[in-house]
Enzyme design. Structure first.
Site, PDB file in Angstrom:
ATOM      1  N   LYS A   1       0.823  -1.222   0.000  1.00  0.00           N
ATOM      2  CA  LYS A   1       0.000   0.000   0.000  1.00  0.00           C
ATOM      3  C   LYS A   1       0.853   1.266   0.000  1.00  0.00           C
ATOM      4  O   LYS A   1       0.600   2.194  -0.772  1.00  0.00           O
ATOM      5  CB  LYS A   1      -0.908   0.017   1.246  1.00  0.00           C
ATOM      6  CG  LYS A   1      -1.949  -1.069   1.285  1.00  0.00           C
ATOM      7  CD  LYS A   1      -2.867  -0.907   2.483  1.00  0.00           C
ATOM      8  CE  LYS A   1      -2.193  -1.176   3.819  1.00  0.00           C
ATOM      9  NZ  LYS A   1      -1.803  -2.573   4.005  1.00  0.00           N
ATOM     10  N   THR A   2       1.828   1.311   0.887  1.00  0.00           N
ATOM     11  CA  THR A   2       2.628   2.527   1.015  1.00  0.00           C
ATOM     12  C   THR A   2       3.385   2.825  -0.266  1.00  0.00           C
ATOM     13  O   THR A   2       3.413   3.967  -0.745  1.00  0.00           O
ATOM     14  CB  THR A   2       3.600   2.405   2.198  1.00  0.00           C
ATOM     15  OG1 THR A   2       2.858   2.265   3.410  1.00  0.00           O
ATOM     16  CG2 THR A   2       4.500   3.619   2.298  1.00  0.00           C
TER      17      THR A   2
ATOM     18  N   GLU B   1      -3.621   6.017   1.462  1.00  0.00           N
ATOM     19  CA  GLU B   1      -3.394   4.617   1.821  1.00  0.00           C
ATOM     20  C   GLU B   1      -4.574   4.159   2.676  1.00  0.00           C
ATOM     21  O   GLU B   1      -4.913   4.803   3.675  1.00  0.00           O
ATOM     22  CB  GLU B   1      -2.081   4.492   2.587  1.00  0.00           C
ATOM     23  CG  GLU B   1      -1.714   3.076   2.960  1.00  0.00           C
ATOM     24  CD  GLU B   1      -0.317   2.971   3.543  1.00  0.00           C
ATOM     25  OE1 GLU B   1      -0.082   2.047   4.338  1.00  0.00           O
ATOM     26  OE2 GLU B   1       0.549   3.811   3.198  1.00  0.00           O
TER      27      GLU B   1
END
Length: 476
Positions: A133-134, A177
């Protein structure tokens, strides 16, 4: 959909600050998710205060924006005119500032609700998944910024310096995110949502894969009318999510990946040391672009970002070039330094899938050198469930040192120690040792390394702080 992004030179900054967040108090303000929201609120004109357990670079960055930050938790930290107390799921019920808020009737706002409120007037693009995600959110933030769209963004890690995990942009798009760990991503209503993968993790909150699927299905149903869900076609859990969402027929789904049935197909990923060149078939045309971070998983993250951007109305060729401006995010295979011919790299990987992906990526760029790991397990619950898989992942390294478990928000679980991982690693044929303290672990791995080797500090806890110690040990 047309992008219709506002011209940063002429568009007004987003002024929207809900009344409850005009004078917020953040408990744990230095955390990755909390500090980003606090930063955006500060940039929008809110008077931000908060507390954290210790000084950090994030805290320093927030003070630079005018936020008032107390070190240590105390009921007296809560200002008399605070309009809300913002918390994450990591804040314990007995926190004295939380108790003071209850006594005084100050509203308590979960950080996901605060982020949802900040995104409301924008065009949200939310990135979810068990892993990646990051990185993917960061790729999008950097690429959109390089195209002059000045997006707002909130990321679970810093792009290039402390405090760079969030920004209040003048453009229409807000990249966020979306965290599934505590189901907080159910609060968001994105125009475009990305799901990179779906696996069982966060065992304290999810008891089964069925609960995980149900949670991601709820997230998918939150997509705004006319929006799109972008999903991996390669990962088993993501494919199952696609099947379920398409069966309901409530939202448009577009898949990407190396699978033959992907809507946007990855035709080739050619590694070049710690970079790669990626070719995709998008809407009937081949498109090749560079990815300046190592590993197939990062190349696939870039493809997810590409597809998401095109669904927001951005030209694919321009976006592909813009993705080439992304050079990484702190703690995601970040080079910390080099001493006596040994490179020290920091990895946030803490789940076996992430550990395997990062080790394979580093192995591909290590040449003839060895790959050595200083691993810090994160959470007792995760170790209890995945110790065997963590040990098997460490077998991909030439040698490893395993530290004690970083507890984060959890209390110890009887019988759950890092020895479970060490035993599993040895059973898989790995050369692994126990670092009885952080200092001892640093000394062990530094003593093992020689010219040409790569050392990874790996884990989601404070193992990242040991990079400088290892470099100092290598220099002597």
């Amino acid at each position: 959909m047309a992008a219709d992004a506002a011209d940063p030179a002429t568009a007004p900054a987003r002024p929207t600050v809900p009344a409850a967040l005009a004078r917020p108090h953040f408990i744990g303000i230095g955390g990755a998710g909390m500090s980003g929201i606090a930063k955006i609120l500060s940039q929008r004109g809110a008077r931000v205060e908060g507390s954290d357990a210790r000084e950090s670079l994030s805290v320093t960055a927030l003070r630079g924006l005018g936020a008032k930050v107390h070190i240590g938790h105390d009921a007296a930290n809560l200002a008399a005119d605070a309009t809300s107390v913002v918390v994450s799921s990591a804040i314990r019920p007995d926190n004295p500032e939380l108790a003071a808020a209850a006594e005084r009737g100050v509203p308590v706002v979960h950080r996901s609700d605060a982020l949802a409120a900040l995104m409301e007037a924008c065009r949200p693009l939310a990135v979810a998944g068990t892993h990646g995600k990051t990185t993917t959110t960061s790729m999008l933030a950097v690429a959109l910024g390089s195209l002059g769209l000045d997006p707002s963004y909130a990321i679970g890690g810093d792009l290039d310096e402390p405090g760079s995990n969030a920004h209040n942009g003048r453009g229409e798009i807000f990249v966020a995110e979306a965290d599934e760990s505590d189901r907080s991503f159910h609060k968001y209503a994105p125009e475009v949502a990305v799901v990179l993968n779906v696996e069982l993790d966060h065992h304290a909150n999810y008891a089964s894969m069925e609960e995980i699927y149900e949670s991601f299905e709820i997230f998918a149903r939150r997509i705004r009318p006319g929006g799109t869900l972008i999903v991996s076609a390669d990962q088993e859990g993501a494919r199952e999510l696609t099947r379920r969402v398409r069966e309901r027929g409530e939202v448009k789904v577009r898949t990407y990946g190396e699978a033959a049935d992907a809507d946007v197909r990855v035709l080739d990923i050619t590694p070049h040391g710690l970079t790669s060149e990626t070719t995709v078939l998008l809407d009937g045309a081949e498109l090749t672009f560079a990815v300046f971070v190592p590993g197939r998983h990062y190349a696939n993250n870039a493809v997810a970002a590409l597809v998401a951007g095109t669904e927001m109305g951005l030209p694919a060729d321009e976006l592909a070039k813009a993705l080439g401006t992304y050079t990484g995010v702190r703690r995601r295979l970040q080079l910390m330094g080099e001493a006596n011919g040994v490179q020290v790299i920091d990895s946030y990987a803490h789940h076996p899938t992430e550990m395997t992906a990062d080790l394979e990526a580093i192995r591909g760029g290590a040449g003839d050198g060895r790959v050595l790991v200083l691993f810090q397990p994160h959470l007792f619950s995760r170790t209890q469930e995945l110790a065997t898989e963590m040990g098997e992942a460490l077998a991909l390294a030439d040698a490893s040192v395993v530290l004690d478990i970083y507890p984060a928000r959890e209390d110890p679980v009887p019988g759950v120690t890092s020895e479970l991982i060490i035993d599993a690693a040895r059973a898989a044929g790995a050369d692994v040792r126990h670092g009885e303290s952080r200092a001892a672990g640093s000394e062990l791995v530094a003593g093992m390394a020689g010219p040409g080797d790569l050392v990874l500090t790996m884990g989601a806890g404070d193992v990242t702080d040991l990079g400088p110690q290892i470099l100092a040990g290598l220099a002597h």
